[in-house]
Scaffold this active site. Structure first.
Site, PDB file in Angstrom:
ATOM      1  N   ASP A 197       0.300  -1.390   0.316  1.00 39.89           N
ATOM      2  CA  ASP A 197       0.268  -0.207   0.232  1.00 39.89           C
ATOM      3  C   ASP A 197       0.647   0.872   0.120  1.00 39.89           C
ATOM      4  OD1 ASP A 197      -2.641   1.161   0.277  1.00 39.89           O
ATOM      5  OD2 ASP A 197      -1.540   1.643   2.330  1.00 39.89           O
ATOM      6  N   GLU A 284      -1.468  -1.427  -5.671  1.00 47.99           N
ATOM      7  CA  GLU A 284      -3.007  -0.297  -6.253  1.00 47.99           C
ATOM      8  C   GLU A 284      -2.461   0.491  -8.292  1.00 47.99           C
ATOM      9  OE1 GLU A 284      -4.875   2.854  -3.600  1.00 47.99           O
ATOM     10  OE2 GLU A 284      -3.371   2.103  -3.004  1.00 47.99           O
ATOM     11  N   ASP A 374      -2.758   1.568   7.111  1.00 48.71           N
ATOM     12  CA  ASP A 374      -2.648   0.879   5.968  1.00 48.71           C
ATOM     13  C   ASP A 374      -2.374  -0.507   5.645  1.00 48.71           C
ATOM     14  OD1 ASP A 374      -1.999   3.595   5.363  1.00 48.71           O
ATOM     15  OD2 ASP A 374      -0.058   3.997   5.948  1.00 48.71           O
TER      16      ASP A 374
END
Ligand SMILES: [Zn+2]
Length: 445
Positions: A197, A284, A374
């Site tokens: 992340d 991501e 997170d």
């Protein structure tokens, strides 16, 4: 597989003069034809093609006023024209801004499409000879082309493009197909799979299936921020066009270079570490361009210089990771940024829509698990990556009911910069539409 190696080169005085002349000629050719094609466009409504420009250049070289152009390697000038043509193409296809005139004081480059080789530990360039170079890796393959660049701080670099058949890649990818073939729950997976992340308080939070850990952004960049401020102040006091100003521009450029080098070094080491420890990394797919236009890029956090003006920190990291993993038979999976990685509970998949940006940790109302924001996101990303692998569907397919357009623009892809909400630009919506069309389910929203 094409490979690139960037090396620093150290031309001697004579070679430096010759190189600068060649750079100057290429710059002149670019600027001359940029101007010419612009004025032709204004007259007859049509610009010049590469062929027309190249023909014109041959004639131009015969005129005594422009004879000095023959001192440069002809191929590098043609390359400049090819670059100009693609610059226009990129502009018309809305990928780039309108081509600009090149300046003597900015970064400059030329490309040798042929005739370069490695000799006596140096780099042999046409018309220039063997230039001392720091070649860190043995290159046995033929060099396809060399792009030579000069930075605004007067350093010279050469990017060598060559084709390799990497043995490491082959042996490792055999293992890898095995890893991809197994289903997600199986423990037969050869390499490790980690979800990462990206965030601001800690640059990356990694979950490798067993434990989570985070890596903080680099601090030494703060030192340069102060230096930069002082040098920029000095620069602003200098008279425009003076040689003193030019000197100070270089001093500012030096700090920028230091920052960029520190950043690249840090990100290279970080991506190397992640690549060594994992076979597959799930991250991501960030809207870097969108990020750059938000307040985040200008935020006064210590990370702002790391991100650069273009939000380059994350983009660079993903880029480094992607090619490093690929080279070694690994894979970077980019999860669609509409996947609500922060909002889902990694234990029971409950979606917490009440989660706001300032909440760093929360307790799931369904299963009472305590989550760090997170860490939870990293876990979700890893899970999603495994799901994508097992269905071997590269794209994240979400239930469309979950992808409400308004909430998702401030969904997981939002970032926290000193508690400010950062909205992504409307490109999200466009992507949304294309996703809807490809999905078999029709959108309810
Ligand atoms: Zn839960």
């Amino acid at each position: 597989m094409l490979n690139v190696l960037k090396v620093r080169i150290y031309p001697n005085k004579q070679q430096e003069i010759a190189l600068n002349r060649n750079l100057g000629c290429a710059r002149f050719v670019w600027n001359y034809y940029l101007n010419k094609t612009n004025s032709q466009y204004q007259e007859i409504g049509k610009g010049m093609s590469y062929c027309q420009m190249a023909k014109d250049l041959t004639q131009l070289k015969k005129i005594s006023d422009y004879e000095w152009l023959t001192e440069a390697t002809a191929a590098t000038l043609q390359q400049a024209l090819k670059n100009l043509e693609s610059a226009f193409k990129n502009f018309f296809e809305k990928r780039a801004k309108f081509p600009r005139f090149k300046s003597k004081h900015k970064k400059q480059s030329i490309r040798y499409p042929e005739g370069c080789s490695i000799k006596k530990g140096g780099l042999a360039l046409p018309k220039i000879g063997v230039v001392k170079a720091k070649i860190t890796r043995q290159i046995t393959d033929k060099i396809k082309s060399v792009t030579l660049s000069k930075t605004s701080t007067d350093k010279y670099f050469a990017c060598l493009l060559f084709e390799t058949e990497d043995k490491a890649t082959i042996s490792k990818s055999a293992e890898c197909t095995d890893a991809f073939g197994v289903d997600s729950q199986s423990s037969r997976v050869v390499g490790k799979i980690s979800g990462i992340d990206l965030g601001l308080s800690s640059l990356v939070t990694v979950f490798d299936g067993e434990k989570t850990y985070s890596i903080d952004p680099i601090k030494p960049i703060r030192k340069y921020a102060k230096q930069l401020r002082r040098r920029q102040q000095n620069l602003s006091r200098k008279v425009k066009g003076s040689s003193n100003r030019q000197k100070n521009i270089k001093r500012v450029a030096k700090v920028h270079e230091k920052v960029a080098n520190t950043r690249a070094d840090f990100l290279h080491k970080l991506s190397r570490k992640l690549c060594d420890e994992n076979q597959i990394v799930v991250a991501e797919n960030l809207n870097i361009k969108g990020l750059a236009r938000t307040k985040l890029a200008k935020s006064p956090t210590p990370l702002a210089p790391l991100l650069g003006g273009d939000g380059g920190g994350f983009g660079m990291l993903l880029n480094f990771l992607s090619y490093k993993l690929e080279r070694e038979g690994g894979l970077l999976i980019e999860v669609d940024r509409f996947f609500p990685s922060t909002k889902l509970c990694s234990c029971c998949n409950f979606k917490n829509n009440l989660l706001t940006l300032s909440i760093r940790d929360w307790v799931c109302p369904e299963c009472q698990t305590h989550h760090d924001r997170d860490e939870n996101a990293a876990k979700n990303l890893r899970q999603e990556g495994l799901r994508i692998l097992s269905t071997s569907q590269p794209r994240s397919t979400l239930k469309l009911s979950e992808v409400e357009v308004p909430t998702n623009t401030e969904g997981h892809s939002e970032f926290q910069a000193c508690g400010e909400t950062v909205r992504l630009v409307n490109t999200c919506i466009k992507q949304q539409v294309s996703m809807n069309q490809e999905s078999p389910v029709t959108a309810s929203a």
